[in-house]
Design a protein around this motif. Sequence first.
Motif, PDB file in Angstrom:
ATOM      1  N   LYS A 120      10.729   3.988  -3.874  1.00 49.25           N
ATOM      2  CA  LYS A 120      10.179   2.632  -3.915  1.00 49.25           C
ATOM      3  C   LYS A 120      11.298   1.607  -4.011  1.00 49.25           C
ATOM      4  CE  LYS A 120       8.883   0.966  -7.782  1.00 49.25           C
ATOM      5  NZ  LYS A 120       8.180   0.691  -9.053  1.00 49.25           N
ATOM      6  N   THR A 121      12.270   1.882  -4.847  1.00 49.01           N
ATOM      7  CA  THR A 121      13.384   0.954  -4.993  1.00 49.01           C
ATOM      8  C   THR A 121      14.121   0.769  -3.678  1.00 49.01           C
ATOM      9  OG1 THR A 121      13.656   1.511  -7.330  1.00 49.01           O
ATOM     10  CG2 THR A 121      15.550   0.552  -6.202  1.00 49.01           C
ATOM     11  N   LEU A 122      14.371   1.857  -2.963  1.00 38.68           N
ATOM     12  CA  LEU A 122      15.065   1.749  -1.674  1.00 38.68           C
ATOM     13  C   LEU A 122      14.203   1.063  -0.631  1.00 38.68           C
ATOM     14  CD1 LEU A 122      16.934   5.174  -1.381  1.00 38.68           C
ATOM     15  CD2 LEU A 122      17.761   2.992  -2.266  1.00 38.68           C
ATOM     16  N   LEU A 123      12.910   1.327  -0.648  1.00 36.44           N
ATOM     17  CA  LEU A 123      12.003   0.653   0.290  1.00 36.44           C
ATOM     18  C   LEU A 123      12.071  -0.861   0.078  1.00 36.44           C
ATOM     19  CD1 LEU A 123       8.345   1.707   1.090  1.00 36.44           C
ATOM     20  CD2 LEU A 123       8.923  -0.673   0.726  1.00 36.44           C
ATOM     21  N   VAL A 124      11.957  -1.286  -1.169  1.00 32.28           N
ATOM     22  CA  VAL A 124      11.972  -2.716  -1.460  1.00 32.28           C
ATOM     23  C   VAL A 124      13.353  -3.312  -1.193  1.00 32.28           C
ATOM     24  CG1 VAL A 124      11.613  -4.448  -3.254  1.00 32.28           C
ATOM     25  CG2 VAL A 124      10.114  -2.460  -3.140  1.00 32.28           C
ATOM     26  N   ALA A 125      14.401  -2.561  -1.498  1.00 33.53           N
ATOM     27  CA  ALA A 125      15.753  -3.051  -1.214  1.00 33.53           C
ATOM     28  C   ALA A 125      15.945  -3.288   0.279  1.00 33.53           C
ATOM     29  CB  ALA A 125      16.791  -2.056  -1.739  1.00 33.53           C
ATOM     30  N   GLY A 126      15.467  -2.366   1.103  1.00 38.17           N
ATOM     31  CA  GLY A 126      15.577  -2.561   2.547  1.00 38.17           C
ATOM     32  C   GLY A 126      14.747  -3.727   3.037  1.00 38.17           C
ATOM     33  N   ALA A 127      13.536  -3.870   2.481  1.00 38.35           N
ATOM     34  CA  ALA A 127      12.661  -4.960   2.891  1.00 38.35           C
ATOM     35  C   ALA A 127      13.263  -6.321   2.547  1.00 38.35           C
ATOM     36  CB  ALA A 127      11.293  -4.797   2.232  1.00 38.35           C
ATOM     37  N   THR A 128      13.741  -6.470   1.325  1.00 41.41           N
ATOM     38  CA  THR A 128      14.274  -7.766   0.903  1.00 41.41           C
ATOM     39  C   THR A 128      15.630  -8.057   1.532  1.00 41.41           C
ATOM     40  OG1 THR A 128      15.102  -6.669  -1.099  1.00 41.41           O
ATOM     41  CG2 THR A 128      13.000  -7.805  -1.261  1.00 41.41           C
ATOM     42  N   GLU A 145       0.827  -1.208   0.000  1.00 40.41           N
ATOM     43  CA  GLU A 145       0.000   0.000   0.000  1.00 40.41           C
ATOM     44  C   GLU A 145       0.858   1.254   0.000  1.00 40.41           C
ATOM     45  OE1 GLU A 145      -4.158   1.432   2.035  1.00 40.41           O
ATOM     46  OE2 GLU A 145      -2.775   0.244   3.234  1.00 40.41           O
ATOM     47  N   ALA A 146       1.939   1.236   0.778  1.00 43.66           N
ATOM     48  CA  ALA A 146       2.829   2.399   0.790  1.00 43.66           C
ATOM     49  C   ALA A 146       3.472   2.618  -0.577  1.00 43.66           C
ATOM     50  CB  ALA A 146       3.917   2.216   1.855  1.00 43.66           C
ATOM     51  N   ILE A 147       3.793   1.528  -1.268  1.00 46.51           N
ATOM     52  CA  ILE A 147       4.430   1.633  -2.580  1.00 46.51           C
ATOM     53  C   ILE A 147       3.459   2.166  -3.621  1.00 46.51           C
ATOM     54  CG2 ILE A 147       5.363   0.252  -4.479  1.00 46.51           C
ATOM     55  CD1 ILE A 147       6.615  -1.551  -2.280  1.00 46.51           C
ATOM     56  N   LEU A 148       2.264   1.590  -3.680  1.00 51.72           N
ATOM     57  CA  LEU A 148       1.329   1.920  -4.757  1.00 51.72           C
ATOM     58  C   LEU A 148       0.537   3.196  -4.498  1.00 51.72           C
ATOM     59  CD1 LEU A 148      -0.122  -1.582  -5.718  1.00 51.72           C
ATOM     60  CD2 LEU A 148       1.674  -0.282  -6.853  1.00 51.72           C
ATOM     61  N   PHE A 149       0.232   3.471  -3.247  1.00 50.09           N
ATOM     62  CA  PHE A 149      -0.680   4.580  -2.960  1.00 50.09           C
ATOM     63  C   PHE A 149      -0.096   5.635  -2.020  1.00 50.09           C
ATOM     64  CE2 PHE A 149      -3.187   0.669  -3.595  1.00 50.09           C
ATOM     65  CZ  PHE A 149      -3.839   1.013  -4.771  1.00 50.09           C
ATOM     66  N   GLY A 150       1.085   5.411  -1.493  1.00 51.63           N
ATOM     67  CA  GLY A 150       1.665   6.368  -0.561  1.00 51.63           C
ATOM     68  C   GLY A 150       2.984   6.945  -0.991  1.00 51.63           C
ATOM     69  N   LYS A 151       3.335   6.812  -2.282  1.00 45.81           N
ATOM     70  CA  LYS A 151       4.601   7.326  -2.809  1.00 45.81           C
ATOM     71  C   LYS A 151       5.801   6.810  -2.029  1.00 45.81           C
ATOM     72  CE  LYS A 151       2.812  11.502  -5.026  1.00 45.81           C
ATOM     73  NZ  LYS A 151       2.961  12.965  -5.200  1.00 45.81           N
ATOM     74  N   SER A 152       5.661   5.574  -1.499  1.00 45.11           N
ATOM     75  CA  SER A 152       6.757   4.888  -0.795  1.00 45.11           C
ATOM     76  C   SER A 152       7.267   5.679   0.404  1.00 45.11           C
ATOM     77  CB  SER A 152       7.909   4.593  -1.769  1.00 45.11           C
ATOM     78  OG  SER A 152       7.465   3.774  -2.825  1.00 45.11           O
ATOM     79  N   GLY A 162      15.393   7.208   1.619  1.00 45.95           N
ATOM     80  CA  GLY A 162      14.966   7.883   0.401  1.00 45.95           C
ATOM     81  C   GLY A 162      14.354   9.243   0.654  1.00 45.95           C
ATOM     82  N   GLN A 163      13.685   9.407   1.808  1.00 41.54           N
ATOM     83  CA  GLN A 163      13.072  10.692   2.121  1.00 41.54           C
ATOM     84  C   GLN A 163      14.110  11.724   2.565  1.00 41.54           C
ATOM     85  OE1 GLN A 163       9.234  10.405   4.430  1.00 41.54           O
ATOM     86  NE2 GLN A 163       9.587   8.203   4.211  1.00 41.54           N
ATOM     87  N   LEU A 164      15.230  11.252   3.089  1.00 45.84           N
ATOM     88  CA  LEU A 164      16.281  12.182   3.496  1.00 45.84           C
ATOM     89  C   LEU A 164      17.048  12.732   2.299  1.00 45.84           C
ATOM     90  CD1 LEU A 164      17.721  10.312   6.614  1.00 45.84           C
ATOM     91  CD2 LEU A 164      16.371  12.425   6.614  1.00 45.84           C
TER      92      LEU A 164
END
Length: 601
Positions: A183-191, A123-130, A172-174
């Motif tokens: 999004k790429t950094l969010l997914v990279a951290g998650a995986t 949801e954060a990726i698709l609708f919350g601009k990550s 990514g926000q900093l």
Amino acid sequence: MNPTLPQRLQSLGSARAPVNAGAAPRPQPGDYAAQPRLLRMAALAAVLGGLGTVAAYTLLTLIRFFTNVFFFQTLSVADRSPAEHTLGLWVIALPVVGGLVVGLMARYGSEKIRGHGIPEAIEAILFGKSRMSPKVAVLKPLSSGIVIGSGGPFGAEGPIIMTGGAVGSLLGQLLHLSAAERKTLLVAGATAGMTAVFGTPLAAVLLAVELLLFELRPRSLLPVAIACAVAGFTRPLLLDAGPLFPLQTAPVAWPAMLSCGVAGALAGLLSAGMSRALYAVEDLFHRLPVHWMWWPAIGGLVVGLGGWWQPRAFGVGYDVIADLLNHRLLVDAALALLAAKAVIWVVALGSGTSGGVLAPLLMIGAGLGLVLSLVLPGGDASLWPLVCMAAVLAGVLGAPLTATAFAFGLTGDGNALLPLLLACAVSQGVSVLLMPRSIMTERIARRGRHVYREYGVDPQERAHVGDVMTRSPDCVPAETPLRDVAARWFGPAQRHRAFPVVRADGVFVGLVDRAHLGGPPDTPAGDLFASADAPVALPEDTCRSVALRMAALDIERLAVVDDPVDRRLVGLVSRSDLVKPAQGLHDEEVVRERPLRWRRR
């Protein structure tokens, strides 16, 4: 401050003339839209790989710490099983206390810590601009540690995906990044966090592709792969190395093909049943006349009762999974344990507490395989718990490649790869036919946000502007006064909403529409565009890139020129032209034909 038109055009890669581009070669379309920023993203992903390992170590340490606090009343991080407790009936109260604490944290901290993590990341990726908040990065591992440490029947994968994703999002926000780069950094951290917990980097990358990225591009795949690789290399520095459940089965015989089909079909049915049961329980909680803050405590009561009956149903249960894979449990004892695990997992997760889904699904699937191993031919007895645990995971997540690679990474069993692939594919096929959505997307859909998970090449990427534009459009000479423009081009027989203005040598200067006709009647049309920097497109531009440009500039059409320097008009492309490639896709999907026929003599 809003960017100016030239700045927006430059950011979109528009076909405007560069200052010193007279002899510059025209860029040729490539297979991928790679940019130099990819190197920067790769470096940031490497940092996230190390941070993901630290986050995983922190989460697992919290789980062990709270397990010792709740079940053994000691301040320790020793790895002990909740089943070793000596609390008697008092153990029923522990998950209630843990659920109450997490309910308070969710209400007064962040509601985003509720659930098992992956839907919230989607949801954060698709609708919350990550974008994720710092509260999630702190409260998610803490709440998961409390829930699992007090007996919650969950794994660490969902929480670490949410925690690692929050770390990547915050990084990514900093920095000065786009939403796609965040999004790429969010997914990279998650995986990276998932890799560190389970030691399965390939499965983590596939999880990103099948569940989180919603694209397959070098700009996202390369950073994610680097983050997972770095997490895999740094994992032994803080956590145990090697497969979590080392196993080696014998090579399979040909009857295994049919057995895998049966195992996959039954796993798909079980996946659909558990998914429906989970959201039925969630609906029941929504009908309760109490605030959702109290739901985890109510679910914790069921967890306590189930754990009191079957103590090994408490907690993550990696030891139980290992026993099931190695046939160290009798069938009757295993069925009782798995029944308790399934019930308390469904109720606890339906209550909205914080926890993961992978470890419980692995245990339940392995239990199914233990039962089927009594009747399925084609492989040794240990093969079917492994195959079924992966197939159940594939059916629930809707991610057969992730499930296959995950089971292989957990065990290192190369002989099981083919059975795993077949059973996981069949399981997903059954679950797709029975369920419109998976556990990963059902909660998002209930909030009115549909997630479409089928990927394909955009037809607008395959078509170029030169294929769809209007050639030789009706043009307005630059010296024509506005009164004549209004009479000839904007009269009763008006063909278009705007017309290109060109000089005598064919150079395009701008598009004139009715909004331009309010000036002095004697003003030449060319004088309306003295700066000559109107946005244009090139014939080789893809329809998708031009559609993005129009959307960003809020315009309905673009002039098409032969060269960004000379700007000689060759056509006009409008929004309606850009949907023409969809006709070919429609024909591919809908039109049924029989090109090959047998000839009768």
